[in-house]
Design a protein around this motif. Structure first.
Motif, short mmCIF file in Angstrom:
data_model
loop_
_atom_site.label_atom_id
_atom_site.label_comp_id
_atom_site.label_asym_id
_atom_site.label_seq_id
_atom_site.Cartn_x
_atom_site.Cartn_y
_atom_site.Cartn_z
N ALA A 193 14.85 -3.13 -4.06
CA ALA A 193 15.21 -2.38 -5.26
C ALA A 193 15.49 -3.32 -6.43
CB ALA A 193 16.43 -1.50 -4.97
N VAL A 194 16.06 -4.49 -6.13
CA VAL A 194 16.30 -5.48 -7.18
C VAL A 194 14.98 -6.09 -7.64
CG1 VAL A 194 17.37 -7.70 -7.69
CG2 VAL A 194 18.65 -5.98 -6.38
N THR A 195 14.16 -6.53 -6.69
CA THR A 195 12.89 -7.17 -7.04
C THR A 195 12.00 -6.23 -7.85
OG1 THR A 195 13.02 -8.42 -4.96
CG2 THR A 195 10.92 -8.43 -6.11
N ALA A 196 12.01 -4.94 -7.53
CA ALA A 196 11.16 -3.97 -8.21
C ALA A 196 11.48 -3.87 -9.70
CB ALA A 196 11.29 -2.60 -7.55
N ARG A 197 12.66 -4.32 -10.12
CA ARG A 197 13.01 -4.30 -11.54
C ARG A 197 12.09 -5.19 -12.37
NH1 ARG A 197 19.64 -4.46 -12.04
NH2 ARG A 197 20.10 -2.81 -10.51
N HIS A 210 -9.19 -4.92 -10.13
CA HIS A 210 -8.65 -3.68 -9.59
C HIS A 210 -7.14 -3.83 -9.39
CE1 HIS A 210 -12.89 -2.97 -8.67
NE2 HIS A 210 -12.59 -1.70 -8.52
N ALA A 211 -6.47 -2.70 -9.30
CA ALA A 211 -5.04 -2.68 -9.03
C ALA A 211 -4.79 -1.70 -7.90
CB ALA A 211 -4.26 -2.27 -10.28
N VAL A 212 -3.66 -1.89 -7.21
CA VAL A 212 -3.24 -0.93 -6.19
C VAL A 212 -1.97 -0.24 -6.68
CG1 VAL A 212 -4.25 -2.27 -4.30
CG2 VAL A 212 -1.88 -2.66 -4.94
N PRO A 213 -1.78 1.02 -6.33
CA PRO A 213 -0.57 1.72 -6.79
C PRO A 213 0.67 1.16 -6.10
CG PRO A 213 -1.77 3.06 -5.21
CD PRO A 213 -2.65 1.87 -5.50
N ALA A 214 1.80 1.41 -6.70
CA ALA A 214 3.07 1.02 -6.09
C ALA A 214 3.54 2.12 -5.16
CB ALA A 214 4.12 0.77 -7.16
N GLY A 215 4.15 1.72 -4.05
CA GLY A 215 4.73 2.68 -3.13
C GLY A 215 6.09 3.14 -3.59
N SER A 216 6.74 3.95 -2.80
CA SER A 216 8.04 4.50 -3.17
C SER A 216 9.11 3.42 -3.28
CB SER A 216 8.48 5.56 -2.15
OG SER A 216 8.55 4.98 -0.84
N ASN A 217 8.89 2.27 -2.61
CA ASN A 217 9.86 1.17 -2.69
C ASN A 217 9.52 0.18 -3.80
OD1 ASN A 217 7.61 -0.05 -1.61
ND2 ASN A 217 8.61 -0.77 0.26
N GLY A 218 8.51 0.48 -4.60
CA GLY A 218 8.13 -0.39 -5.69
C GLY A 218 7.18 -1.50 -5.32
N LEU A 219 6.89 -1.66 -4.04
CA LEU A 219 5.98 -2.71 -3.58
C LEU A 219 4.55 -2.18 -3.58
CD1 LEU A 219 8.06 -4.12 -0.58
CD2 LEU A 219 8.02 -4.90 -2.95
N PRO A 220 3.56 -3.07 -3.66
CA PRO A 220 2.16 -2.61 -3.70
C PRO A 220 1.76 -1.88 -2.42
CG PRO A 220 2.28 -5.00 -3.52
CD PRO A 220 3.67 -4.53 -3.79
N ASP A 221 1.10 -0.76 -2.58
CA ASP A 221 0.69 0.09 -1.45
C ASP A 221 -0.71 -0.33 -0.99
OD1 ASP A 221 0.65 2.16 0.40
OD2 ASP A 221 -0.09 3.61 -1.05
N PHE A 222 -0.79 -1.48 -0.31
CA PHE A 222 -2.09 -2.03 0.06
C PHE A 222 -2.26 -2.18 1.56
CE2 PHE A 222 0.57 -5.66 0.34
CZ PHE A 222 -0.09 -6.69 1.01
N TRP A 223 -1.34 -1.60 2.37
CA TRP A 223 -1.43 -1.76 3.81
C TRP A 223 -1.04 -0.46 4.50
CZ3 TRP A 223 2.95 -1.23 6.93
CH2 TRP A 223 4.18 -1.22 6.24
N ARG A 224 -1.47 -0.37 5.78
CA ARG A 224 -1.12 0.77 6.63
C ARG A 224 -0.74 0.25 8.02
NH1 ARG A 224 -1.30 2.53 2.37
NH2 ARG A 224 -2.47 4.28 1.49
#
Length: 503
Positions: free
Chosen positions: A163-167, A73-87
């Motif tokens: 923003a750099v890492t998300a590249r 499975h995969a999790v979507p990326a959030g607006s900052n490019g990081l995985p959206d797996f937490w709240r």
């Protein structure tokens, strides 16, 4: 000390005052259908979803709530490019989305960064140009992890760093380092980190490996130093619940900032009781790798019975070198980027971890912006030899090979001019390449860079061979080969000249 950032986004205190919104939630697929048997945690409690995808904690969560991404499975990326797996524990909506993603690769490749440790936007630029830009669009990794000290105390830099890492275009996980902490007690030290990166304890599953991230920095605001390595009771609760469920045919990878071993030796830098308790939990798993950072050097440590490790095989800890090297120090190159060589002679850069089905793994170190035209500096090693020697002189001068990933048993050999291969001797001494750089700094008429290169310290991966002086006068080629445990035979070469002395 640091101050929390983005106050409106920060979590409520970890003292029980959070709302209970994330006490219940749901895990769904991209069509909104619930997914059963998915584990969710708050870093202490561990629950699983029912047939409708719903979960409920016995007690209100006191820390970020995260889904343990299952293999396939995969999790979507959030607006900052990081995985959206937490709240956040007080989030109004505690729904997680997972996308089914069959895995067809031969092996899992992971980019491993440690200590980018950027102090300002100028150093964020070094991180971008020195390490990330050469990798972007050229790597084959499916996952990335940073082993702490994402920033160097200025935590407002997180968005720029991200923003750099998300590249790099892969899900990226982060653990906290001692320079990622807010001021105050250990209980309140992770507000800024959690506001951006979420859980300081997490698990992430791939078909080949299971990754567990742990904040192992215990803040000691009144102590010297201001922190020590260790784990909290809630982290042990999570590990005791989760680790027994990890399949034994996968590699178990623990990602943390402070090394498990004490450094310097003789001073407790990781709480001995916590280490022994962790040993006991890990020893039941047949395949374990520990990734740590913090030291800004590169070395391998194999924990054994003498250290209190109860397992049948030694526990391998790879203490990963720093992205920032020696804190972005040293003379800058033509692009304005500091040399950043670390104190034991390893160039700054990043590591890769490749894991195959069954848990077998391979490690490699990748120097930043390696100049392939320099035969004496390769991805595997750097050589140092005198440029000129007197023909017939006593052979007291040697060629040195800093084999970055070298282990005590690594076989390293050299030959001169196509002759027979001769063994090189492993020594623990400063790398003469860095010693020479120290001398250049000492003798310079003006500062060569904003910060000098670090003072050279003994390296655990340095080999020496005595250069012959009884050969004909002229230039001689020196070849070195090292037999790397994971990457096979690696080679580099350099030259030296023998000259006649005329009285």
């Amino acid at each position: 000390m640091r101050t929390p950032i983005l106050l409106a986004l920060l979590l409520s205190t970890a003292c029980g005052t959070v709302a209970a919104s994330c006490r219940v939630g749901r895990v769904v697929d991209t069509g909104g259908e619930g997914i059963a048997s998915i584990r969710v945690s708050d870093g202490r409690q561990l629950v699983a979803t029912g047939v409708d995808g719903r979960f409920a904690f016995a007690a209100p969560p006191q820390a970020p709530v995260f889904v343990i991404k299952p293999a396939g499975h995969a999790v979507p990326a959030g607006s900052n490019g990081l995985p959206d797996f937490w709240r956040r524990p007080d989030a109004a909506d505690c729904t997680f989305v997972l996308r089914a993603e069959p895995v067809t690769r031969d092996a899992l490749e992971v980019l491993v960064f440690s200590d980018p440790q950027t102090s300002d936007l100028r150093e964020v630029g070094y991180y971008r140009d020195d390490v990330v830009a050469p990798l972007a669009g050229r790597h084959t990794a499916a996952l990335g992890v940073t082993l702490g000290d994402v920033a160097n105390d200025d935590l407002t830099l997180y968005p720029a760093i991200n923003a750099v890492t998300a590249r790099l275009g892969v899900p990226w996980l982060h653990v906290a380092g001692n320079h990622d902490l807010d001021a105050g007690t250990d209980a309140t030290s992770l507000h800024s980190f959690q506001a951006i990166y979420g859980p300081d304890t997490f698990a992430w599953e791939e078909p080949e490996a299971v990754f567990v991230g742990l904040d192992n920095v215990i803040a000691q605001p009144e102590g010297r130093p201001g922190h020590i390595g260790g784990l909290r009771p809630d982290q042990f609760e999570f590990l005791e619940a989760y680790l027994p469920t990890v399949a034994h045919d996968r590699l178990l990878v623990l990602s943390m900032h402070v090394p498990l071993f004490d450094a310097p030796a003789g001073r407790e830098t990781f709480r001995a009781g916590d280490r022994q308790r962790l040993y006991g939990l890990l020893a039941t798993h047949p395949r374990v790798l520990v990734l740590s950072g913090h030291r800004h050097t590169l070395q391998h440590v194999f924990h054994n019975a003498a250290d209190g490790w109860p397992g049948r095989e030694p526990l391998h800890e790879f203490n990963v070198g720093a992205v920032s090297g020696a804190f972005w120090s040293g003379a800058p190159d033509a692009a304005g980027i500091p040399d950043a060589t670390m104190a034991e002679g390893t160039p700054n850069g990043h590591a890769t971890l490749v894991v195959r089905a069954g848990g077998d793994y391979a490690l490699a170190w990748h120097p930043a912006r390696l100049d392939a035209a320099d035969d004496a500096t390769t991805a595997a090693m750097a050589l140092h030899a005198p440029r000129r020697l007197r023909r017939g002189a006593y052979p007291a001068w040697g060629v040195y090979a800093n084999v970055y990933m070298g282990l005590p048993e690594t076989r390293v050999e050299f030959r001169v001019g196509g002759g027979d291969w001769q063994p090189m001797r492993r020594i623990e001494a400063p790398d003469p390449r860095l010693t020479a750089e120290n001398a250049r700094d000492d003798l310079a008429d003006a500062l060569r860079g904003r910060d000098r290169s670090p003072e050279a310290v003994p390296s655990t991966h340095l080999w020496r061979g005595a250069l012959p002086t009884d050969l004909p006068a002229g230039m001689h080629r020196v070849e070195v080969r090292a037999f790397d445990r994971w990457q096979g035979k690696q080679r580099a070469s350099t030259t030296y000249s023998l000259e006649e002395w005329v009285d």
